[in-house]
Design a protein around this motif. Structure first.
Motif, PDB file in Angstrom:
ATOM      1  N   GLU A 213       0.718  -1.146   0.554  1.00  0.00           N
ATOM      2  CA  GLU A 213       0.219   0.047   0.083  1.00  0.00           C
ATOM      3  C   GLU A 213       0.646   1.302   0.263  1.00  0.00           C
ATOM      4  N   ARG A 214       1.873   1.002   0.997  1.00  0.00           N
ATOM      5  CA  ARG A 214       2.801   2.810   0.847  1.00  0.00           C
ATOM      6  C   ARG A 214       4.036   2.646  -0.246  1.00  0.00           C
ATOM      7  N   TYR A 215       4.204   1.353  -0.366  1.00  0.00           N
ATOM      8  CA  TYR A 215       5.361   1.108  -1.925  1.00  0.00           C
ATOM      9  C   TYR A 215       4.850   0.579  -2.461  1.00  0.00           C
ATOM     10  N   PRO A 216       4.031   0.442  -3.334  1.00  0.00           N
ATOM     11  CA  PRO A 216       3.744  -0.569  -4.665  1.00  0.00           C
ATOM     12  C   PRO A 216       4.671  -1.551  -5.087  1.00  0.00           C
ATOM     13  N   GLY A 217       4.496  -3.133  -5.517  1.00  0.00           N
ATOM     14  CA  GLY A 217       5.887  -3.301  -5.890  1.00  0.00           C
ATOM     15  C   GLY A 217       6.111  -3.502  -7.613  1.00  0.00           C
ATOM     16  N   ASP A 218       6.868  -4.462  -7.263  1.00  0.00           N
ATOM     17  CA  ASP A 218       7.052  -4.439  -9.379  1.00  0.00           C
ATOM     18  C   ASP A 218       6.643  -5.597  -9.860  1.00  0.00           C
ATOM     19  N   TYR A 219       5.338  -5.522  -9.873  1.00  0.00           N
ATOM     20  CA  TYR A 219       4.640  -7.053 -10.067  1.00  0.00           C
ATOM     21  C   TYR A 219       4.782  -6.882 -11.420  1.00  0.00           C
ATOM     22  N   LEU A 220       5.238  -7.096 -12.314  1.00  0.00           N
ATOM     23  CA  LEU A 220       5.220  -6.604 -13.990  1.00  0.00           C
ATOM     24  C   LEU A 220       6.135  -7.437 -15.195  1.00  0.00           C
ATOM     25  N   GLY A 221       7.326  -8.129 -14.184  1.00  0.00           N
ATOM     26  CA  GLY A 221       7.256  -8.680 -16.277  1.00  0.00           C
ATOM     27  C   GLY A 221       7.066  -8.973 -16.863  1.00  0.00           C
ATOM     28  N   PRO A 222       6.247  -9.547 -16.915  1.00  0.00           N
ATOM     29  CA  PRO A 222       5.206  -9.377 -18.413  1.00  0.00           C
ATOM     30  C   PRO A 222       5.085  -9.034 -18.579  1.00  0.00           C
ATOM     31  N   LEU A 223       4.721  -7.345 -18.452  1.00  0.00           N
ATOM     32  CA  LEU A 223       4.401  -6.513 -19.118  1.00  0.00           C
ATOM     33  C   LEU A 223       5.845  -5.924 -20.454  1.00  0.00           C
ATOM     34  N   TYR A 224       6.878  -6.277 -20.168  1.00  0.00           N
ATOM     35  CA  TYR A 224       7.799  -6.164 -21.356  1.00  0.00           C
ATOM     36  C   TYR A 224       8.554  -6.783 -21.864  1.00  0.00           C
ATOM     37  N   HIS A 225       7.779  -8.237 -22.016  1.00  0.00           N
ATOM     38  CA  HIS A 225       7.963  -9.166 -22.707  1.00  0.00           C
ATOM     39  C   HIS A 225       7.068  -9.770 -24.152  1.00  0.00           C
ATOM     40  N   GLN A 226       6.919  -9.649 -25.141  1.00  0.00           N
ATOM     41  CA  GLN A 226       6.275  -9.892 -26.059  1.00  0.00           C
ATOM     42  C   GLN A 226       5.069 -11.633 -25.965  1.00  0.00           C
ATOM     43  N   ALA A 227       5.896 -12.250 -24.913  1.00  0.00           N
ATOM     44  CA  ALA A 227       4.979 -13.022 -24.768  1.00  0.00           C
ATOM     45  C   ALA A 227       5.326 -13.515 -23.637  1.00  0.00           C
ATOM     46  N   ASP A 228       4.459 -14.272 -22.304  1.00  0.00           N
ATOM     47  CA  ASP A 228       4.381 -14.696 -20.565  1.00  0.00           C
ATOM     48  C   ASP A 228       5.005 -16.382 -21.088  1.00  0.00           C
ATOM     49  N   LEU A 229       4.419 -17.284 -21.547  1.00  0.00           N
ATOM     50  CA  LEU A 229       4.547 -18.309 -21.499  1.00  0.00           C
ATOM     51  C   LEU A 229       3.326 -18.958 -20.694  1.00  0.00           C
TER      52      LEU A 229
END
Length: 373
Positions: free
Chosen positions: A314-330
């Protein structure tokens, strides 16, 4: 009862090369594609999956990771999986110096555990948290106009992490700040010396900066503590915090307000939970970091991120984001990763399934992918 059986584990390795949507640059290098090693841990006809990305900064090239995993295959083939703690200890006895490899095995063990029990990992920990957490999005280093365009391409996030470590860092924040009302977290990835860091923190203090992540080189908690005394911007330790011993030293020196945590860096969920306990006992918090993971590892991050009370999303939103940078996530079903919140998958284990067509398409037969770091 699967715990009462004597079925031996099997370990299988699968290599993939995933192109990024755009080149991603931090202060120490650029990546355009990511080589990823997926480990499959099988018992009683059930498979659990984990993931390790190739990364030269963390001394984890693909050839080395493959060789280390192959070295423990005979050991695992003679054992029966019974619980995640004893499995981690078994693997750590041979792979303590290979955190990404150890993490892949540990996450696969958690996934296998959940699938054998028919329940999500976070519920097997005895926790019943909310199913979603605030998340941040990261803007990699580029020309200022390109960074502005990248921010415009991904609107609506409550927080943006801005990669710094260039000659025009203040200009970057000034220009991006005109484009959004969202808060910023800044990350120089060890790119500043302490004098530069002091000047930069003073120059950026007027902006809405949640914290500064690893502004200076790792390995000297006293230097980080000295920097922390010279700024009002909270300091996050990332590259300085790999092990429980590292976390203890950072706490002892009062070197950080926040510890950056994620499974790959720490050797898996098992050891990461120990580090979060160190933070909790010291009265400081953790925030989720990232290393451009794909779907499997990001799912593991979501399970521990929503469940571990010392991870302050809540205070420090985390980096739940890796797949957004790739062309696919498998994955057969993409993870819900924002912009407002990221949601944990609710299926057994880590809650994700691999997409056979994507696996065939992105299987790495070339060894040409660049490695972040």
């Amino acid at each position: 009862c699967w715990k009462c059986g004597k079925t031996e584990m099997e370990l299988f390795l699968h290599e993939y090369e995933l192109p990024l949507k755009h080149p991603f640059t931090i202060s120490r290098g650029t990546t355009t594609a990511q080589r990823t090693l997926i480990v499959e841990l099988r018992q009683d006809g059930v498979s659990g999956y984990g993931e390790a990305i190739a990364n030269t900064y963390y001394d984890s090239p693909m050839n080395s990771m493959r060789a280390r995993l192959q070295s423990v295959q005979p050991l695992l083939h003679s054992e029966t999986f019974r619980d995640t703690e004893s499995f981690w200890k078994l693997c750590a006895g041979h792979l303590a110096d290979a955190s990404f490899v150890l993490s892949a095995l540990d996450c696969a063990a958690h996934d296998l555990w959940g699938r054998l029990e028919g329940a999500p990992v976070h519920r097997l920990w005895g926790l019943d948290p909310a199913d979603a957490v605030p998340s941040s999005f990261t803007i990699g280093i580029a020309e200022v106009d390109v960074m502005v365009a990248k921010l415009a391409e991904m609107p609506g996030w409550p927080v943006y992490k801005i990669k710094l470590g260039t000659a025009n860092d203040v200009e970057i924040i000034q220009c991006l700040g005109k484009q959004t009302d969202a808060a910023f977290r800044i990350d120089a990835n060890c790119g500043w010396d302490i004098d530069t860091a002091v000047k930069m923190m003073a120059a950026l203090d007027e902006f809405d900066v949640l914290f500064a992540e690893q502004p200076i080189a790792a390995g000297d908690p006293q230097a980080l503590a000295s920097l922390r005394e010279k700024t009002d911007i909270p300091i996050m330790a990332d590259e300085s915090c790999f092990t429980v011993a590292d976390a203890v030293q950072l706490v002892r020196h009062q070197a950080a307000d926040i510890l950056a945590v994620y499974p790959g860096k720490h050797g898996g969920l098992t050891e990461m939970r120990r580090i979060t306990r160190v933070a909790r006992e010291a009265g400081i918090v953790c925030a989720m970091g990232s290393n451009l993971e794909l779907g499997i590892a990001t799912a593991a991050m979501l399970h521990i991120g929503i469940a571990e009370p010392s991870i302050d999303n809540e205070r420090y939103p985390g980096d739940y984001l890796g797949p957004l940078y790739h062309q696919a996530d498998l994955l057969t079903e993409p993870l819900e990763l924002g912009p407002a919140v990221a949601r944990v998958p609710e299926g057994p284990g880590l809650g994700v399934e691999l997409d056979v067509d994507q696996l065939d398409h992105y299987r790495d037969a070339s060894a040409r992918a660049t490695q972040l770091g």
